[in-house]
Motif scaffolding. Structure first.
Motif, PDB file in Angstrom:
ATOM      1  N   GLN A 174       0.746  -0.930  -0.473  1.00 57.61           N
ATOM      2  CA  GLN A 174       0.275   0.059   0.051  1.00 57.61           C
ATOM      3  C   GLN A 174       0.906   1.356  -0.111  1.00 57.61           C
ATOM      4  O   GLN A 174       2.108   1.108   0.469  1.00 57.61           O
ATOM      5  CB  GLN A 174      -0.952  -0.168   1.186  1.00 57.61           C
ATOM      6  N   THR A 175       0.616   2.411  -0.528  1.00 53.77           N
ATOM      7  CA  THR A 175       0.818   3.511  -0.718  1.00 53.77           C
ATOM      8  C   THR A 175      -0.047   4.669  -0.419  1.00 53.77           C
ATOM      9  O   THR A 175      -1.270   4.452   0.081  1.00 53.77           O
ATOM     10  CB  THR A 175       1.788   4.212  -2.141  1.00 53.77           C
ATOM     11  N   ASP A 194      -9.794   6.808  -0.271  1.00 49.70           N
ATOM     12  CA  ASP A 194     -10.039   8.111   1.457  1.00 49.70           C
ATOM     13  C   ASP A 194      -9.225   6.633   2.201  1.00 49.70           C
ATOM     14  O   ASP A 194      -9.771   6.085   2.225  1.00 49.70           O
ATOM     15  CB  ASP A 194     -10.970   8.742   1.457  1.00 49.70           C
ATOM     16  N   ALA A 195      -8.029   8.006   1.945  1.00 44.84           N
ATOM     17  CA  ALA A 195      -7.437   7.258   3.628  1.00 44.84           C
ATOM     18  C   ALA A 195      -8.226   6.931   4.945  1.00 44.84           C
ATOM     19  O   ALA A 195      -7.978   6.222   5.441  1.00 44.84           O
ATOM     20  CB  ALA A 195      -6.166   7.612   3.618  1.00 44.84           C
ATOM     21  N   PHE A 627      -1.893   0.742   7.968  1.00 41.38           N
ATOM     22  CA  PHE A 627      -2.552   0.161   7.314  1.00 41.38           C
ATOM     23  C   PHE A 627      -2.088  -0.913   7.195  1.00 41.38           C
ATOM     24  O   PHE A 627      -0.816  -1.243   6.258  1.00 41.38           O
ATOM     25  CB  PHE A 627      -3.044   1.181   5.399  1.00 41.38           C
ATOM     26  N   ILE A 628      -2.445  -2.200   6.822  1.00 40.86           N
ATOM     27  CA  ILE A 628      -2.264  -3.998   5.742  1.00 40.86           C
ATOM     28  C   ILE A 628      -3.436  -4.704   5.451  1.00 40.86           C
ATOM     29  O   ILE A 628      -4.720  -5.055   5.619  1.00 40.86           O
ATOM     30  CB  ILE A 628      -1.180  -4.135   7.784  1.00 40.86           C
ATOM     31  N   VAL A 643      -8.525  -8.626   2.101  1.00 41.79           N
ATOM     32  CA  VAL A 643      -9.306  -7.460   2.942  1.00 41.79           C
ATOM     33  C   VAL A 643      -8.458  -6.755   3.409  1.00 41.79           C
ATOM     34  O   VAL A 643      -6.997  -6.974   3.301  1.00 41.79           O
ATOM     35  CB  VAL A 643      -9.898  -7.402   4.141  1.00 41.79           C
ATOM     36  N   LEU A 644      -8.263  -5.288   3.029  1.00 44.89           N
ATOM     37  CA  LEU A 644      -7.745  -4.541   3.562  1.00 44.89           C
ATOM     38  C   LEU A 644      -8.036  -3.597   4.984  1.00 44.89           C
ATOM     39  O   LEU A 644      -9.289  -3.250   5.479  1.00 44.89           O
ATOM     40  CB  LEU A 644      -7.508  -3.120   2.883  1.00 44.89           C
ATOM     41  N   LEU A 645      -7.189  -3.639   6.459  1.00 40.45           N
ATOM     42  CA  LEU A 645      -8.047  -3.201   7.739  1.00 40.45           C
ATOM     43  C   LEU A 645      -7.190  -1.273   7.910  1.00 40.45           C
ATOM     44  O   LEU A 645      -5.975  -1.597   7.382  1.00 40.45           O
ATOM     45  CB  LEU A 645      -6.794  -4.231   7.873  1.00 40.45           C
ATOM     46  N   ALA A 646      -7.664  -0.939   8.212  1.00 40.50           N
ATOM     47  CA  ALA A 646      -7.204   0.360   8.589  1.00 40.50           C
ATOM     48  C   ALA A 646      -7.574   0.507   9.881  1.00 40.50           C
ATOM     49  O   ALA A 646      -8.891   0.677  10.548  1.00 40.50           O
ATOM     50  CB  ALA A 646      -7.869   1.538   7.799  1.00 40.50           C
ATOM     51  N   PHE A 647      -6.809   1.074  10.857  1.00 45.74           N
ATOM     52  CA  PHE A 647      -6.635   1.468  12.205  1.00 45.74           C
ATOM     53  C   PHE A 647      -6.140   2.501  12.343  1.00 45.74           C
ATOM     54  O   PHE A 647      -5.210   2.988  12.233  1.00 45.74           O
ATOM     55  CB  PHE A 647      -5.475   0.350  12.987  1.00 45.74           C
ATOM     56  N   ALA A 648      -6.944   3.019  14.222  1.00 47.39           N
ATOM     57  CA  ALA A 648      -6.409   3.866  14.910  1.00 47.39           C
ATOM     58  C   ALA A 648      -6.708   3.606  16.031  1.00 47.39           C
ATOM     59  O   ALA A 648      -7.274   3.252  16.415  1.00 47.39           O
ATOM     60  CB  ALA A 648      -7.341   5.064  13.886  1.00 47.39           C
TER      61      ALA A 648
END
Length: 671
Positions: A174-175, A194-195, A627-628, A643-648
């Protein structure tokens, strides 16, 4: 049968023979090789001038949907009547180089979460993760300001959103750039998301699956238009408009039918540096294959047009026929030394560094090596060969010395200047003992195998060299060989400064390094297959700490850190074959946080999604988010996923309540 129809049938059958084995082996990337060469090579790999069947490279320009249509309802339906529907599908996907998507299920029109607006992508200094390693030096190290995360916040990471890839089984890299996230999978679509929310800006279906990561940058010094650059598994490099996904150009880097781009292209001053490799090892495992002809290379393309500026092979001489096997097939050497990894750029020295793969035949000095090229001309500056005798392909019984201290680990390196980089053409014609039968029942000719003393453990380089800068200002290259041997190299001349073996046996498994490590100014950090995390002193190679990680009880056979690791101040993040995403202290290796991605997810785009092995590109961090991708069968027995996972980080309630109280009191935290 008419001649044209017969030729197309041979073409399709070539595809069939190639496709099936790939998927049969746990969805490995070489599926279909057996069927192709056992059934079709007699037509499509025939070098007889009178043979008019289209070559493999021609077939691989067909879309998989077209191939499947020809097999099921077109001119080849009667010839393919004995094949199962699944076999036909596997054939079509191998030939086309991506998953079949006849209904365009991955298109932007099928996405339920298209962004309401599509702001232009701007050239900015906003937090980003651009390319494979976040910078030209491939350090995979993010500054505190760009990361936007402290170790304490990392320990509070929670899932913010998930995005599903229709029809995919593997994700790569990912970029992050200007609030956009650029991602892909083996289903063949590239997405701009959108990130912050995961909504879709655009989708692009490539000619073949995109295996590389992405680099964002302007087309030239004078043309500020921003493009996203990447490559596919048919050796084609692309430039798309970063804001809209429109094609600017695409360039086939080499006519070899098995050429592929897996490393992320690197961009600097209007030139795109593209690494090219091949999966000729599995193809060479077929009894009817004339082994071997591919040579790895790096090419420099004009970023605005895609035109080639220079092209340099890792093996200077083209393969020559050195004999014939008992089936009458040519045996050729030298071959191999593909460049699987992202180039590392050294602006100060005007040098480009790559690490290379194993040999396919012969004993070329460019195989299993770290090489330096002049960025402007492509001239080879030096070559440091870490393991000289490592010829590997699927048709031969593998000899794996060095597991536990045998030959191959820590072998004396061979450093050669550019003028002396010549490999021998021996080995492919030498007899080997105990070669297996070719898949599909055709005995594999033992003379196709190299002698046992050079039959390799396949211990090449699967990760880019890292150009590290120490606290005293000195610079060194760090390169990790797959068996767990880490090399420190002088970038001026390729001389070895130190080497350290970080591998260890854990419950019968061996720790190794695959997709690469990260560095700061003092330490180098790696994930180990079948083991855990390790940190080394950059000055000496001394091991500072090592901490094992344990897979969940039901996944004991999926242990180990396979993907690349990522560093932010105070924390090291990684993805594992067991599906766990982890963060550990970069100071001690102590676990800070973990998340199990091997499960089903509700996605923002409504696509059913499940995680698998969290490998390949590893985590990327930018602007307070991680992101991973989860899903990577690969060649390491990993698990598929889409699946792409986004964490915060979660907001700490006690801190939030305290801030609210201070605001109510009018103190705003002031004393």
């Amino acid at each position: 049968m008419k001649n044209g129809t017969r030729l197309l049938w041979c073409a399709i059958m070539i595809v069939f023979t190639t496709v099936w084995p790939t998927l049969a082996r746990a969805q490995s990337e070489s599926a279909g090789v057996n069927q192709y060469f056992n059934n079709c090579a007699s037509c499509h790999e025939n070098t007889d001038p009178g043979q008019q069947a289209p070559k493999t490279g021609v077939l691989k320009q067909m879309a998989p949907e077209h191939v499947l249509d020809v097999l099921t309802s077109g001119s080849m339906r009667s010839n393919a009547a004995a094949l199962s529907d699944q076999d036909k599908r596997l054939i079509a996907e191998w030939v086309g180089g991506r998953k079949i998507d006849a209904d365009a299920v991955g298109s932007i029109e099928k996405m339920t979460n298209v962004c309401s607006t599509h702001p232009a992508v701007r050239e900015s200094n906003a937090p980003a993760w651009n390319g494979w390693g976040a910078d030209l030096r491939n350090t995979r190290s993010q500054t505190a300001a760009a990361a936007g995360l402290s170790p304490a916040q990392v320990s509070r990471l929670q899932l913010k959103w998930a995005f599903g890839f229709p029809g995919a089984t593997a994700l790569y890299a990912q970029t992050v750039y200007d609030g956009r996230l650029y991602v892909t999978s083996n289903a063949g679509y590239v997405y701009s998301l959108d990130a912050d929310s995961g909504c879709v800006h655009w989708a692009f279906r490539s000619q073949a699956a995109v295996r590389s990561g992405f680099t964002i940058g302007r087309l030239s010094r004078t043309n500020p238009r921003l493009a996203v650059f990447f490559g596919d598994i048919r050796g084609t490099a692309y430039a798309l408009d970063a804001g809209t996904g429109a094609v600017i150009w695409k360039t086939l880097t080499d006519p070899h039918p098995l050429a592929r781009i897996t490393g992320t292209p690197a961009l600097y001053e209007g030139r795109l540096y593209v690494p090219v490799t091949s999966l000729e090892e599995p193809e060479a495992g077929q009894a009817n294959y004339a082994c071997c002809t591919f040579r790895g290379f790096v090419t420099a393309l004009d970023a605005s047009t895609g035109r080639q500026a220079w092209k340099t092979y890792t093996i200077p001489e083209a393969a020559k026929v050195v004999g014939k096997n008992s089936l009458g097939k040519d045996m050729l050497a030298p071959a191999g030394a593909g460049v699987w990894v992202t180039p590392t750029l050294d602006v100060k020295r005007r040098a480009l560094y790559v690490a290379t793969g194993n040999a396919f035949s012969g004993t070329p000095t460019g195989a299993n090596a770290v090489m330096a090229f002049n960025m402007d001309t492509g001239k080879v500056l030096w070559t440091m060969q870490a393991l000289a005798l490592d010829v590997w392909h699927n048709g031969c019984v593998q000899n794996v010395p060095g597991r536990g201290g045998g030959r191959g680990r820590g072998a004396a390196p061979q450093v050669t200047p550019a003028a002396g980089a010549r490999g021998g053409a021996t080995g492919a014609a030498a007899g080997a003992r105990g070669a297996p039968a070719g898949r599909g029942g055709t005995p594999y000719p033992p003379e196709n195998c190299p002698p046992q003393e050079i039959l390799g453990p396949d211990w090449d380089f699967g990760a880019p060299p890292i150009l590290a800068r120490l606290t005293d200002g000195r610079e060194i290259l760090i390169a990790a060989e797959k068996q767990g041997l880490v090399w420190a190299i002088n970038p001026d001349d390729g001389k070895v400064l130190w080497k350290q073996d970080v591998a260890r046996e854990i419950d019968g498994g061996r720790g190794e390094t695959l997709f690469g490590g990260a560095v700061d100014s003092e330490h180098a950090y790696f994930g180990l297959v079948s083991s855990g995390h390790v940190a080394l002193d950059l000055r000496t190679g001394e091991e500072i700490w090592w901490t094992p990680v344990a897979p969940p009880a039901a996944r004991q056979n999926q242990r180990g850190i396979v993907g690349a690791v990522t560093l932010i101040p105070g924390a090291l993040l990684s993805g594992a074959r067991d599906g766990m995403v982890r963060a550990v202290s970069s100071r001690t290796g102590q676990l800070l946080w973990e998340f199990d991605s091997s499960r089903e997810f509700t996605t923002v785009n409504g696509v059913p999604a499940r995680g698998g092995s969290a490998a390949s590109g590893g985590p990327v961090v930018a602007n307070g988010m991680v992101f991973i991708g989860s899903g990577y069968p690969g060649f390491q027995g990993g698990q598929p996923g889409n699946v792409l996972l986004a964490f915060a980080p979660a907001v700490r309630l006690d801190v939030h309540a305290d801030e609210m109280k201070q605001k109510a009191d009018g103190t705003n935290g002031k004393k």
